[in-house]
Scaffold this motif. Structure first.
Motif, PDB file in Angstrom:
ATOM      1  N   LEU A  45     -34.470  26.695  12.697  1.00 22.84           N
ATOM      2  CA  LEU A  45     -34.095  26.518  14.099  1.00 22.84           C
ATOM      3  C   LEU A  45     -33.950  27.861  14.816  1.00 22.84           C
ATOM      4  CD1 LEU A  45     -31.405  23.702  14.582  1.00 22.84           C
ATOM      5  CD2 LEU A  45     -33.665  23.874  15.635  1.00 22.84           C
ATOM      6  N   LYS A  46     -33.322  28.814  14.148  1.00 21.59           N
ATOM      7  CA  LYS A  46     -33.103  30.118  14.764  1.00 21.59           C
ATOM      8  C   LYS A  46     -34.428  30.785  15.126  1.00 21.59           C
ATOM      9  CE  LYS A  46     -30.286  31.518  11.442  1.00 21.59           C
ATOM     10  NZ  LYS A  46     -29.331  32.355  10.646  1.00 21.59           N
ATOM     11  N   VAL A  47     -35.373  30.755  14.206  1.00 23.17           N
ATOM     12  CA  VAL A  47     -36.683  31.358  14.466  1.00 23.17           C
ATOM     13  C   VAL A  47     -37.406  30.595  15.573  1.00 23.17           C
ATOM     14  CG1 VAL A  47     -38.955  31.840  13.488  1.00 23.17           C
ATOM     15  CG2 VAL A  47     -36.910  32.329  12.148  1.00 23.17           C
ATOM     16  N   LEU A  48     -37.345  29.269  15.513  1.00 28.60           N
ATOM     17  CA  LEU A  48     -38.001  28.451  16.529  1.00 28.60           C
ATOM     18  C   LEU A  48     -37.439  28.737  17.922  1.00 28.60           C
ATOM     19  CD1 LEU A  48     -39.969  26.147  17.206  1.00 28.60           C
ATOM     20  CD2 LEU A  48     -38.116  24.538  16.721  1.00 28.60           C
ATOM     21  N   LEU A  49     -36.129  28.873  18.016  1.00 26.93           N
ATOM     22  CA  LEU A  49     -35.498  29.149  19.305  1.00 26.93           C
ATOM     23  C   LEU A  49     -35.909  30.517  19.847  1.00 26.93           C
ATOM     24  CD1 LEU A  49     -31.930  27.778  18.567  1.00 26.93           C
ATOM     25  CD2 LEU A  49     -33.490  26.893  20.291  1.00 26.93           C
ATOM     26  N   MET A  50     -36.041  31.479  18.972  1.00 27.50           N
ATOM     27  CA  MET A  50     -36.429  32.820  19.416  1.00 27.50           C
ATOM     28  C   MET A  50     -37.900  32.869  19.827  1.00 27.50           C
ATOM     29  SD  MET A  50     -34.178  35.247  16.875  1.00 27.50           S
ATOM     30  CE  MET A  50     -34.397  36.716  17.865  1.00 27.50           C
ATOM     31  N   ILE A  51     -38.714  31.963  19.266  1.00 26.37           N
ATOM     32  CA  ILE A  51     -40.120  31.882  19.681  1.00 26.37           C
ATOM     33  C   ILE A  51     -40.248  31.120  21.003  1.00 26.37           C
ATOM     34  CG2 ILE A  51     -42.373  30.882  19.116  1.00 26.37           C
ATOM     35  CD1 ILE A  51     -41.679  31.330  16.150  1.00 26.37           C
ATOM     36  N   LYS A  52     -39.618  29.955  21.057  1.00 32.65           N
ATOM     37  CA  LYS A  52     -39.752  29.068  22.222  1.00 32.65           C
ATOM     38  C   LYS A  52     -38.918  29.528  23.411  1.00 32.65           C
ATOM     39  CE  LYS A  52     -40.782  25.405  24.628  1.00 32.65           C
ATOM     40  NZ  LYS A  52     -42.080  25.325  25.309  1.00 32.65           N
ATOM     41  N   ARG A  53     -37.756  30.101  23.161  1.00 28.37           N
ATOM     42  CA  ARG A  53     -36.826  30.567  24.191  1.00 28.37           C
ATOM     43  C   ARG A  53     -36.511  29.463  25.210  1.00 28.37           C
ATOM     44  NH1 ARG A  53     -35.437  35.524  24.121  1.00 28.37           N
ATOM     45  NH2 ARG A  53     -34.956  35.633  26.356  1.00 28.37           N
ATOM     46  N   PRO A  54     -35.998  28.332  24.747  1.00 29.61           N
ATOM     47  CA  PRO A  54     -35.713  27.210  25.644  1.00 29.61           C
ATOM     48  C   PRO A  54     -34.466  27.464  26.493  1.00 29.61           C
ATOM     49  CG  PRO A  54     -34.924  26.714  23.451  1.00 29.61           C
ATOM     50  CD  PRO A  54     -35.632  28.033  23.350  1.00 29.61           C
ATOM     51  N   MET A  55     -34.558  27.151  27.766  1.00 33.05           N
ATOM     52  CA  MET A  55     -33.407  27.280  28.658  1.00 33.05           C
ATOM     53  C   MET A  55     -32.573  26.006  28.691  1.00 33.05           C
ATOM     54  SD  MET A  55     -33.399  30.348  29.691  1.00 33.05           S
ATOM     55  CE  MET A  55     -32.123  30.248  30.951  1.00 33.05           C
ATOM     56  N   ARG A  56     -33.210  24.875  28.447  1.00 28.08           N
ATOM     57  CA  ARG A  56     -32.497  23.594  28.441  1.00 28.08           C
ATOM     58  C   ARG A  56     -32.754  22.889  27.112  1.00 28.08           C
ATOM     59  NH1 ARG A  56     -33.267  19.385  32.749  1.00 28.08           N
ATOM     60  NH2 ARG A  56     -31.068  18.925  32.364  1.00 28.08           N
ATOM     61  N   ILE A  57     -31.680  22.624  26.376  1.00 30.19           N
ATOM     62  CA  ILE A  57     -31.764  21.946  25.086  1.00 30.19           C
ATOM     63  C   ILE A  57     -30.960  20.660  25.153  1.00 30.19           C
ATOM     64  CG2 ILE A  57     -31.106  22.040  22.642  1.00 30.19           C
ATOM     65  CD1 ILE A  57     -31.578  25.033  22.691  1.00 30.19           C
ATOM     66  N   LEU A  58     -31.530  19.588  24.609  1.00 30.74           N
ATOM     67  CA  LEU A  58     -30.802  18.335  24.414  1.00 30.74           C
ATOM     68  C   LEU A  58     -30.663  18.113  22.920  1.00 30.74           C
ATOM     69  CD1 LEU A  58     -29.562  15.607  25.261  1.00 30.74           C
ATOM     70  CD2 LEU A  58     -31.899  14.685  25.296  1.00 30.74           C
ATOM     71  N   GLU A  59     -29.430  17.932  22.468  1.00 31.61           N
ATOM     72  CA  GLU A  59     -29.175  17.604  21.064  1.00 31.61           C
ATOM     73  C   GLU A  59     -28.689  16.167  20.991  1.00 31.61           C
ATOM     74  OE1 GLU A  59     -26.713  19.530  17.413  1.00 31.61           O
ATOM     75  OE2 GLU A  59     -25.556  19.008  19.196  1.00 31.61           O
ATOM     76  N   VAL A  60     -29.333  15.376  20.149  1.00 25.41           N
ATOM     77  CA  VAL A  60     -28.914  13.997  19.936  1.00 25.41           C
ATOM     78  C   VAL A  60     -28.173  13.945  18.600  1.00 25.41           C
ATOM     79  CG1 VAL A  60     -29.659  11.592  19.792  1.00 25.41           C
ATOM     80  CG2 VAL A  60     -30.957  13.211  21.203  1.00 25.41           C
ATOM     81  N   GLY A  61     -26.842  13.858  18.662  1.00 22.91           N
ATOM     82  CA  GLY A  61     -26.016  13.840  17.457  1.00 22.91           C
ATOM     83  C   GLY A  61     -25.236  15.126  17.287  1.00 22.91           C
ATOM     84  N   ALA A  62     -24.016  15.164  17.828  1.00 21.45           N
ATOM     85  CA  ALA A  62     -23.243  16.411  17.829  1.00 21.45           C
ATOM     86  C   ALA A  62     -22.424  16.638  16.568  1.00 21.45           C
ATOM     87  CB  ALA A  62     -22.306  16.432  19.043  1.00 21.45           C
ATOM     88  N   ALA A  63     -21.938  15.546  15.944  1.00 18.88           N
ATOM     89  CA  ALA A  63     -20.993  15.664  14.822  1.00 18.88           C
ATOM     90  C   ALA A  63     -19.826  16.556  15.242  1.00 18.88           C
ATOM     91  CB  ALA A  63     -21.694  16.170  13.564  1.00 18.88           C
ATOM     92  N   VAL A  64     -19.602  17.676  14.537  1.00 19.77           N
ATOM     93  CA  VAL A  64     -18.487  18.569  14.895  1.00 19.77           C
ATOM     94  C   VAL A  64     -18.941  19.748  15.746  1.00 19.77           C
ATOM     95  CG1 VAL A  64     -17.081  17.932  12.906  1.00 19.77           C
ATOM     96  CG2 VAL A  64     -18.716  19.832  12.712  1.00 19.77           C
ATOM     97  N   GLY A  65     -20.166  19.687  16.243  1.00 22.08           N
ATOM     98  CA  GLY A  65     -20.653  20.725  17.148  1.00 22.08           C
ATOM     99  C   GLY A  65     -21.278  21.936  16.492  1.00 22.08           C
ATOM    100  N   PHE A  66     -21.453  21.909  15.180  1.00 25.11           N
ATOM    101  CA  PHE A  66     -21.936  23.102  14.474  1.00 25.11           C
ATOM    102  C   PHE A  66     -23.326  23.534  14.939  1.00 25.11           C
ATOM    103  CE2 PHE A  66     -24.413  24.967  10.991  1.00 25.11           C
ATOM    104  CZ  PHE A  66     -23.680  26.120  10.774  1.00 25.11           C
ATOM    105  N   SER A  67     -24.272  22.606  14.961  1.00 27.65           N
ATOM    106  CA  SER A  67     -25.643  22.998  15.293  1.00 27.65           C
ATOM    107  C   SER A  67     -25.768  23.436  16.749  1.00 27.65           C
ATOM    108  CB  SER A  67     -26.631  21.870  14.982  1.00 27.65           C
ATOM    109  OG  SER A  67     -26.204  20.653  15.551  1.00 27.65           O
ATOM    110  N   SER A  68     -24.988  22.827  17.656  1.00 26.61           N
ATOM    111  CA  SER A  68     -25.011  23.256  19.061  1.00 26.61           C
ATOM    112  C   SER A  68     -24.543  24.699  19.187  1.00 26.61           C
ATOM    113  CB  SER A  68     -24.100  22.367  19.912  1.00 26.61           C
ATOM    114  OG  SER A  68     -24.640  21.085  20.068  1.00 26.61           O
TER     115      SER A  68
END
Length: 215
Positions: A45-68
């Motif tokens: 995910l970290k590498v993908l985010l640095m390649i894509k550089r998304p300004m708006r992200i939608l996460e489906v499934g927060a749990a305790v918020g770790f991945s967000s």
């Protein structure tokens, strides 16, 4: 496990620690047996985010918020994450956002994932799906509505610890509905005329899709 355990152990041994608060939240989640993304998925995910550089992200499934929280560290400055949750972990997720100083960057909406998506407006640059596995196929129409052109869809835990390749009757009865729905979901991702998808045996399986701009 879908990848050799020794190989996974080796890959994980190469990881560099995150900030103290992210490391603490991860350890607390593991202690409390809260399902969070695995180390190798975190790196992906970290590498993908640095390649894509998304300004708006939608996460489906927060749990305790770790991945967000993790994603918020690797997206561009000024970016924003919308996530959802409807269970007892909402207060924990909100507390984690606060301790990480991410209250302004991450918006947690309470409610059923599908109902929350119905009320959202796109386009999102990246959508990360990591919720009830039997519901992925039901999320897909809303995901396609919300995902922008050239947007990226990341679907986690799609190989079900390797059970996905087994016959329906070789899977425990209580898991058969999830098994058949996930197979349907993966078929749709690979055959959808607006998506280009790669299914990767990473962690518990990740499907990486791009919404095509030539359609």
């Amino acid at each position: 496990m879908i990848v050799d355990e020794r190989m996974v152990t080796y890959i994980r041994s190469l990881e560099v620690p995150e900030s103290a608060v992210i490391e603490a939240i991860e350890q607390e989640a593991l202690r409390d047996r809260v399902p969070i993304i695995r180390k190798e998925m975190q790196s992906f995910l970290k590498v993908l985010l640095m390649i894509k550089r998304p300004m708006r992200i939608l996460e489906v499934g927060a749990a305790v918020g770790f991945s967000s929280i993790l994603m918020s560290e690797y997206m561009p400055e000024g970016g924003h994450i919308t996530t959802e949750n409807y269970d007892k972990r909402i207060p924990i997720a909100r507390a984690n956002f606060k301790r990480a100083g991410k209250e302004e960057q991450i918006d947690l909406i309470e409610g059923d994932a599908l109902e929350v998506m119905h009320g959202l407006e796109g386009p999102y640059d990246l959508i990360f799906v990591d919720a009830a596995k039997g519901q992925y196929i039901h999320y897909l129409p809303e995901v396609m509505r919300l995902l922008g052109t050239d947007g990226v869809l990341v679907s986690d835990n799609v190989l079900q610890e390797g059970d996905i390749i087994e016959s329906r009757f070789a899977v425990e009865r209580r898991n058969r509905t999830i098994h058949s729905r996930m197979r349907e979901y993966l078929y749709e991702l690979k055959h959808h005329d607006q998506l280009q998808t790669s299914i990767i045996p990473l962690g518990d399986g990740v499907a990486l899709s791009v919404k095509r701009s030539d359609i």
